[in-house]
Design a protein around this motif. Structure first.
Motif, PDB file in Angstrom:
ATOM      1  N   HIS A   1      -1.527  11.738   7.044  1.00 33.29           N
ATOM      2  CA  HIS A   1      -0.787  12.873   6.492  1.00 33.29           C
ATOM      3  C   HIS A   1       0.644  12.971   7.016  1.00 33.29           C
ATOM      4  O   HIS A   1       1.452  13.690   6.456  1.00 33.29           O
ATOM      5  N   SER A   2       0.979  12.230   8.068  1.00 34.22           N
ATOM      6  CA  SER A   2       2.305  12.367   8.669  1.00 34.22           C
ATOM      7  C   SER A   2       3.328  11.374   8.134  1.00 34.22           C
ATOM      8  O   SER A   2       4.458  11.346   8.599  1.00 34.22           O
ATOM      9  N   ILE A   3       2.945  10.554   7.161  1.00 34.93           N
ATOM     10  CA  ILE A   3       3.869   9.577   6.582  1.00 34.93           C
ATOM     11  C   ILE A   3       4.076   9.906   5.109  1.00 34.93           C
ATOM     12  O   ILE A   3       3.119  10.076   4.363  1.00 34.93           O
ATOM     13  N   LEU A   4       5.334   9.973   4.693  1.00 30.97           N
ATOM     14  CA  LEU A   4       5.687  10.189   3.296  1.00 30.97           C
ATOM     15  C   LEU A   4       6.494   8.989   2.825  1.00 30.97           C
ATOM     16  O   LEU A   4       7.520   8.661   3.425  1.00 30.97           O
ATOM     17  N   ALA A   5       6.039   8.325   1.788  1.00 29.11           N
ATOM     18  CA  ALA A   5       6.766   7.214   1.187  1.00 29.11           C
ATOM     19  C   ALA A   5       7.155   7.630  -0.220  1.00 29.11           C
ATOM     20  O   ALA A   5       6.303   8.060  -1.003  1.00 29.11           O
TER      21      ALA A   5
ATOM     22  N   GLN B   1       0.387  10.107   1.071  1.00 28.84           N
ATOM     23  CA  GLN B   1       1.593  10.506   0.360  1.00 28.84           C
ATOM     24  C   GLN B   1       2.518   9.334   0.033  1.00 28.84           C
ATOM     25  O   GLN B   1       3.489   9.065   0.746  1.00 28.84           O
ATOM     26  N   VAL B   2       2.228   8.664  -1.056  1.00 22.76           N
ATOM     27  CA  VAL B   2       3.109   7.652  -1.635  1.00 22.76           C
ATOM     28  C   VAL B   2       3.347   8.147  -3.048  1.00 22.76           C
ATOM     29  O   VAL B   2       2.425   8.157  -3.869  1.00 22.76           O
ATOM     30  N   GLN B   3       4.553   8.609  -3.321  1.00 25.18           N
ATOM     31  CA  GLN B   3       4.796   9.271  -4.598  1.00 25.18           C
ATOM     32  C   GLN B   3       6.227   9.074  -5.067  1.00 25.18           C
ATOM     33  O   GLN B   3       7.075   8.571  -4.326  1.00 25.18           O
ATOM     34  N   THR B   4       6.481   9.489  -6.303  1.00 29.09           N
ATOM     35  CA  THR B   4       7.832   9.408  -6.843  1.00 29.09           C
ATOM     36  C   THR B   4       8.669  10.556  -6.301  1.00 29.09           C
ATOM     37  O   THR B   4       8.141  11.592  -5.873  1.00 29.09           O
ATOM     38  N   ILE B   5       9.973  10.379  -6.358  1.00 29.32           N
ATOM     39  CA  ILE B   5      10.859  11.442  -5.893  1.00 29.32           C
ATOM     40  C   ILE B   5      10.688  12.696  -6.755  1.00 29.32           C
ATOM     41  O   ILE B   5      10.740  13.816  -6.254  1.00 29.32           O
ATOM     42  N   ASP B   6      10.447  12.523  -8.067  1.00 28.36           N
ATOM     43  CA  ASP B   6      10.230  13.673  -8.961  1.00 28.36           C
ATOM     44  C   ASP B   6       8.997  14.471  -8.534  1.00 28.36           C
ATOM     45  O   ASP B   6       9.031  15.698  -8.470  1.00 28.36           O
TER      46      ASP B   6
END
Length: 147
Positions: free
Chosen positions: A48-52, A117-122
């Motif tokens: 949960h502590s990494i956002l890509a 959390q691997v997601q698009t900027i939108d």
């Protein structure tokens, strides 16, 4: 494209390159190295502590797929030896530790997939707005216009 190196926390890592240059591969490798580093002394990996963040749904899906594939190959000991050596270089773990930590990370991803959390900027911006709607004076049912 190399993404190896030391890890600092918190960290913002930006990867800019032309199409087809291996950005998704490099970012997936960086994610795996980072999550292994953060998880080696933890029973519960901090997924949960990494956002890509990437630009397209296709790239986000591909990155998630590669991260899971890399972790699975490491956990099962079936990754190409050269690729494995590059992936775990500098992490301070032997192959048995890497296998055990990789297995724990996979289990944590599957247990709380919504925190992977691997997601698009939108999608990230939309999630941020929805979760902050009350504080910024919007209803939670607001709509973003594309015009």
């Amino acid at each position: 494209m190399s993404v190896r190196g030391s890890f600092h926390s918190p960290e913002v890592f930006v990867c800019e390159a032309s199409a087809g240059s291996g950005k998704t591969y490099a970012l997936a490798e960086r994610y795996v190295r980072l999550i292994l580093h953060l998880s080696k002394d933890s029973l519960r990996p901090p997924v949960h502590s990494i956002l890509a963040i990437t630009f397209t749904n296709k790239a986000a899906f591909e990155m998630k797929e590669r991260i899971i594939r890399f972790l699975k190959e490491l956990a099962l000991g079936v990754m190409n030896r050269e690729e494995e050596a590059r992936m775990i270089d500098g992490l301070g773990m032997d192959q048995a530790q890497v296998r055990a930590v990789s297995m724990r990370v996979i289990a944590e991803i599957l247990r709380g997939y919504n925190y992977f959390q691997v997601q698009t900027i939108d999608r990230f911006i939309n999630t941020l707005l929805v979760s902050s709607a009350f504080q910024i004076g919007l209803t939670s049912a607001f709509r973003i216009r594309d015009d």
